[in-house]
Enzyme design. Structure first.
Site, PDB file in Angstrom:
ATOM      1  N   TYR A 179       0.838  -1.197   0.000  1.00  0.00           N
ATOM      2  CA  TYR A 179       0.000   0.000   0.000  1.00  0.00           C
ATOM      3  C   TYR A 179       0.873   1.248   0.000  1.00  0.00           C
ATOM      4  O   TYR A 179       0.570   2.227  -0.682  1.00  0.00           O
ATOM      5  CB  TYR A 179      -0.953   0.003   1.201  1.00  0.00           C
ATOM      6  CG  TYR A 179      -1.965  -1.108   1.133  1.00  0.00           C
ATOM      7  CD1 TYR A 179      -3.092  -0.993   0.325  1.00  0.00           C
ATOM      8  CD2 TYR A 179      -1.800  -2.271   1.870  1.00  0.00           C
ATOM      9  CE1 TYR A 179      -4.021  -2.012   0.251  1.00  0.00           C
ATOM     10  CE2 TYR A 179      -2.729  -3.300   1.802  1.00  0.00           C
ATOM     11  CZ  TYR A 179      -3.833  -3.160   0.990  1.00  0.00           C
ATOM     12  OH  TYR A 179      -4.753  -4.178   0.913  1.00  0.00           O
TER      13      TYR A 179
ATOM     14  N   ASN B 107     -12.515  -0.777  -5.029  1.00  0.00           N
ATOM     15  CA  ASN B 107     -12.334  -1.038  -6.458  1.00  0.00           C
ATOM     16  C   ASN B 107     -13.579  -1.735  -7.022  1.00  0.00           C
ATOM     17  O   ASN B 107     -13.893  -2.846  -6.623  1.00  0.00           O
ATOM     18  CB  ASN B 107     -11.089  -1.910  -6.658  1.00  0.00           C
ATOM     19  CG  ASN B 107     -10.916  -2.384  -8.088  1.00  0.00           C
ATOM     20  OD1 ASN B 107     -11.513  -1.857  -9.010  1.00  0.00           O
ATOM     21  ND2 ASN B 107     -10.087  -3.391  -8.253  1.00  0.00           N
TER      22      ASN B 107
ATOM     23  N   CYS C 165      -6.460  -5.127  -7.979  1.00  0.00           N
ATOM     24  CA  CYS C 165      -6.238  -4.811  -6.570  1.00  0.00           C
ATOM     25  C   CYS C 165      -5.660  -6.004  -5.803  1.00  0.00           C
ATOM     26  O   CYS C 165      -5.102  -5.832  -4.727  1.00  0.00           O
ATOM     27  CB  CYS C 165      -7.521  -4.308  -5.920  1.00  0.00           C
ATOM     28  SG  CYS C 165      -8.945  -5.385  -6.111  1.00  0.00           S
ATOM     29  N   HIS C 166      -5.759  -7.204  -6.388  1.00  0.00           N
ATOM     30  CA  HIS C 166      -5.174  -8.383  -5.743  1.00  0.00           C
ATOM     31  C   HIS C 166      -3.648  -8.326  -5.702  1.00  0.00           C
ATOM     32  O   HIS C 166      -3.023  -9.059  -4.948  1.00  0.00           O
ATOM     33  CB  HIS C 166      -5.633  -9.667  -6.460  1.00  0.00           C
ATOM     34  CG  HIS C 166      -5.262  -9.732  -7.898  1.00  0.00           C
ATOM     35  ND1 HIS C 166      -6.022  -9.125  -8.889  1.00  0.00           N
ATOM     36  CD2 HIS C 166      -4.216 -10.310  -8.535  1.00  0.00           C
ATOM     37  CE1 HIS C 166      -5.458  -9.345 -10.064  1.00  0.00           C
ATOM     38  NE2 HIS C 166      -4.361 -10.063  -9.876  1.00  0.00           N
TER      39      HIS C 166
ATOM     40  N   GLU D  64      -0.607 -15.757 -11.510  1.00  0.00           N
ATOM     41  CA  GLU D  64       0.299 -14.802 -12.128  1.00  0.00           C
ATOM     42  C   GLU D  64       1.775 -15.098 -11.823  1.00  0.00           C
ATOM     43  O   GLU D  64       2.659 -14.398 -12.314  1.00  0.00           O
ATOM     44  CB  GLU D  64      -0.036 -13.379 -11.655  1.00  0.00           C
ATOM     45  CG  GLU D  64      -1.406 -12.921 -12.125  1.00  0.00           C
ATOM     46  CD  GLU D  64      -1.694 -11.467 -11.801  1.00  0.00           C
ATOM     47  OE1 GLU D  64      -0.768 -10.736 -11.366  1.00  0.00           O
ATOM     48  OE2 GLU D  64      -2.843 -11.047 -11.998  1.00  0.00           O
TER      49      GLU D  64
END
Length: 159
Positions: free
Chosen positions: A97, A120, A128-129, A155
């Site tokens: 963050y 979001n 946002c993950h 990912e």
């Protein structure tokens, strides 16, 4: 060009369950976890929703790392800056963050960034993950930490 949602589509058969996609005629305005109903919205998907569903399916199949869909998230100017910052985090990478706050030019606003991240409206497509705690811990996610973990593993950002 209107960004008011006019139609929705429920995308099922994903490894994380059902997603509800919402769009106007010109942009994707929402991706939410679960099967949500919005009274007054058509359930006949337009071309944009069909393309969004296709791209999200490709993402889960490991064939897509970024999305090429017009977006129109509704929020404050600050929230939209945070959401744009989220879109700038590359596939397979994470940021804290604090990192995100610095990237949008508000280095002391990590908590506010966290709140905007939490709001979001276009999950997965606005990634946002990819935001984690300063200590590397997985923290808060609207779809649940198990889904956040699955997305980051997909990912290659987690072992």
């Amino acid at each position: 060009m209107s960004s008011i949602a006019t139609t929705l589509l429920h995308l099922t058969d994903l490894p994380i369950g059902t997603l509800t996609l919402v769009a106007s005629d010109t942009a994707l305005t929402g991706v939410a976890f679960g099967r949500l109903e919005y009274p007054g919205l058509e359930q006949l998907p337009n071309d944009l929703l069909l393309e969004a569903a296709h791209q999200i399916s490709e993402y889960f199949a490991g064939k897509r790392q970024s999305f090429d869909i017009p977006l129109a998230p509704q929020g404050t100017e600050f929230q939209r800056r945070v959401w744009q910052g989220l879109c700038d985090i590359p596939f397979g990478e994470t940021r804290s963050y604090g990192d995100l706050a610095t990237a949008i030019g508000k280095p002391k606003a990590a908590r506010a960034v966290g709140m905007a991240n939490n709001r979001n409206p276009i999950a997965i497509v606005i990634p946002c993950h990819r935001v984690i705690g300063a200590d590397g811990a997985l923290v808060g996610y609207g779809g649940g930490l198990n889904i956040k973990q699955l997305l980051l593993r997909l990912e290659g950002a987690l072992d």
